[in-house]
Design an enzyme around this catalytic site. Structure first.
Site, PDB file in Angstrom:
ATOM      1  N   ASP A   1       2.979   1.365   4.303  1.00 35.61           N
ATOM      2  CA  ASP A   1       3.416   1.720   2.950  1.00 35.61           C
ATOM      3  C   ASP A   1       4.451   0.701   2.484  1.00 35.61           C
ATOM      4  O   ASP A   1       5.324   0.281   3.236  1.00 35.61           O
ATOM      5  CB  ASP A   1       4.009   3.137   2.940  1.00 35.61           C
ATOM      6  CG  ASP A   1       4.141   3.688   1.533  1.00 35.61           C
ATOM      7  OD1 ASP A   1       3.393   4.626   1.201  1.00 35.61           O
ATOM      8  OD2 ASP A   1       4.990   3.188   0.761  1.00 35.61           O
ATOM      9  N   ILE A   2       4.343   0.306   1.226  1.00 36.74           N
ATOM     10  CA  ILE A   2       5.224  -0.736   0.695  1.00 36.74           C
ATOM     11  C   ILE A   2       6.669  -0.244   0.551  1.00 36.74           C
ATOM     12  O   ILE A   2       7.607  -1.049   0.579  1.00 36.74           O
ATOM     13  CB  ILE A   2       4.659  -1.257  -0.656  1.00 36.74           C
ATOM     14  CG1 ILE A   2       5.131  -2.669  -0.938  1.00 36.74           C
ATOM     15  CG2 ILE A   2       4.948  -0.315  -1.799  1.00 36.74           C
ATOM     16  CD1 ILE A   2       4.347  -3.374  -2.033  1.00 36.74           C
TER      17      ILE A   2
ATOM     18  N   VAL B   1      -1.251   7.434  -6.426  1.00 25.97           N
ATOM     19  CA  VAL B   1      -2.408   6.531  -6.323  1.00 25.97           C
ATOM     20  C   VAL B   1      -3.647   7.381  -6.078  1.00 25.97           C
ATOM     21  O   VAL B   1      -3.720   8.113  -5.080  1.00 25.97           O
ATOM     22  CB  VAL B   1      -2.220   5.510  -5.183  1.00 25.97           C
ATOM     23  CG1 VAL B   1      -3.448   4.609  -5.076  1.00 25.97           C
ATOM     24  CG2 VAL B   1      -0.955   4.682  -5.392  1.00 25.97           C
TER      25      VAL B   1
ATOM     26  N   HIS C   1      -0.743   9.931   4.456  1.00 23.07           N
ATOM     27  CA  HIS C   1       0.507   9.324   4.916  1.00 23.07           C
ATOM     28  C   HIS C   1       0.680   9.672   6.396  1.00 23.07           C
ATOM     29  O   HIS C   1       0.517  10.835   6.785  1.00 23.07           O
ATOM     30  CB  HIS C   1       1.705   9.895   4.154  1.00 23.07           C
ATOM     31  CG  HIS C   1       1.735   9.582   2.687  1.00 23.07           C
ATOM     32  ND1 HIS C   1       2.523   8.586   2.149  1.00 23.07           N
ATOM     33  CD2 HIS C   1       1.075  10.142   1.648  1.00 23.07           C
ATOM     34  CE1 HIS C   1       2.358   8.556   0.833  1.00 23.07           C
ATOM     35  NE2 HIS C   1       1.489   9.484   0.499  1.00 23.07           N
TER      36      HIS C   1
ATOM     37  N   HIS D   1      -5.487   9.188   0.350  1.00 24.83           N
ATOM     38  CA  HIS D   1      -4.764   8.532   1.440  1.00 24.83           C
ATOM     39  C   HIS D   1      -3.989   9.568   2.228  1.00 24.83           C
ATOM     40  O   HIS D   1      -3.484  10.538   1.681  1.00 24.83           O
ATOM     41  CB  HIS D   1      -3.825   7.432   0.918  1.00 24.83           C
ATOM     42  CG  HIS D   1      -2.947   7.859  -0.212  1.00 24.83           C
ATOM     43  ND1 HIS D   1      -3.399   7.949  -1.504  1.00 24.83           N
ATOM     44  CD2 HIS D   1      -1.641   8.232  -0.245  1.00 24.83           C
ATOM     45  CE1 HIS D   1      -2.423   8.351  -2.294  1.00 24.83           C
ATOM     46  NE2 HIS D   1      -1.346   8.543  -1.560  1.00 24.83           N
TER      47      HIS D   1
HETATM   48  P1  5GP Z   1       1.216   9.140  -3.225  1.00 25.67           P
HETATM   49  O1  5GP Z   1       2.440   9.579  -3.970  1.00 25.67           O
HETATM   50  O2  5GP Z   1       0.076   8.767  -4.142  1.00 25.67           O
HETATM   51  O3  5GP Z   1       0.813  10.090  -2.150  1.00 25.67           O
HETATM   52  O4  5GP Z   1       1.653   7.839  -2.425  1.00 25.67           O
HETATM   53  C1  5GP Z   1       1.348   6.548  -2.812  1.00 25.67           C
HETATM   54  C2  5GP Z   1       2.004   5.630  -1.812  1.00 25.67           C
HETATM   55  O5  5GP Z   1       1.509   4.339  -1.992  1.00 25.67           O
HETATM   56  C3  5GP Z   1       3.535   5.571  -1.976  1.00 25.67           C
HETATM   57  O6  5GP Z   1       4.168   5.973  -0.767  1.00 25.67           O
HETATM   58  C4  5GP Z   1       3.784   4.103  -2.323  1.00 25.67           C
HETATM   59  O7  5GP Z   1       4.971   3.604  -1.724  1.00 25.67           O
HETATM   60  C5  5GP Z   1       2.538   3.413  -1.794  1.00 25.67           C
HETATM   61  N1  5GP Z   1       2.174   2.223  -2.522  1.00 25.67           N
HETATM   62  C6  5GP Z   1       2.097   2.077  -3.873  1.00 25.67           C
HETATM   63  N2  5GP Z   1       1.698   0.829  -4.198  1.00 25.67           N
HETATM   64  C7  5GP Z   1       1.504   0.172  -3.014  1.00 25.67           C
HETATM   65  C8  5GP Z   1       1.079  -1.161  -2.699  1.00 25.67           C
HETATM   66  O8  5GP Z   1       0.789  -1.984  -3.555  1.00 25.67           O
HETATM   67  N3  5GP Z   1       0.995  -1.483  -1.368  1.00 25.67           N
HETATM   68  C9  5GP Z   1       1.316  -0.574  -0.388  1.00 25.67           C
HETATM   69  N4  5GP Z   1       1.206  -1.009   0.870  1.00 25.67           N
HETATM   70  N5  5GP Z   1       1.708   0.676  -0.657  1.00 25.67           N
HETATM   71  C10 5GP Z   1       1.804   1.054  -1.946  1.00 25.67           C
END
Ligand code: 5GP
Ligand code: ZN
Length: 112
Positions: free
Chosen positions: A30-31, A95, A101, A99
């Site tokens: 995760d970034i 996103v 985590h 996914h």
């Molecule tokens: P969500 O809130 O959708 O469950 O989590 C999305 C995750 O994607 C977040 O933890 C965010 O830090 C990660 N993320 C967003 N953009 C990128 C990216 O461009 N690269 C990576 N490696 N992680 C990302």
């Protein structure tokens, strides 16, 4: 899904820090890590969220779940790890490519 960030990562159009991959899934860092280890495991096929999972995805979903403990161990998470799937806006999903985590390590925050 041309406008999907994680599909772009799968296509190599957006760089990512790969941890594991096979024919069904891709795992990367995760970034913005929220723990010592914070990985994202995604299916190679575009599934927007858990809401869109159907019978066609049985094999992929089972495979991803089964692989997570092995990937966690490879990251040194011998004591255990946490998995989170945010689903939909109300679930904090940002996103819209499914996914999982995978979090762990000494800086694992509380879950309140
Ligand atoms: P969500 O809130 O959708 O469950 O989590 C999305 C995750 O994607 C977040 O933890 C965010 O830090 C990660 N993320 C967003 N953009 C990128 C990216 O461009 N690269 C990576 N490696 N992680 C990302
Ligand atoms: Zn996608």
């Amino acid at each position: 899904m041309s406008d999907c960030l994680f599909c772009k990562i799968l296509a190599g159009e957006v760089p990512s820090d790969k941890v594991y991959e096979d024919d069904k899934m891709y795992v990367f860092k995760d970034i913005h890590p929220k723990a010592d280890v914070h990985l994202l495991a995604i299916p190679r096929v575009h599934i927007a969220s858990l809401n869109e999972v159907n019978d066609e995805h049985d094999e992929i979903m089972a495979h991803m779940i089964k692989m997570l403990p092995r990937i966690a161990k490879e990251q040194g998470l011998d004591d255990g790890f946490r998995t989170i799937i945010n689903t939909g806006k109300g679930g904090g999903q940002l996103v819209f490519h499914l996914h999982i985590h995978l979090l762990g390590g000494s800086n694992l925050p509380g879950f309140q």
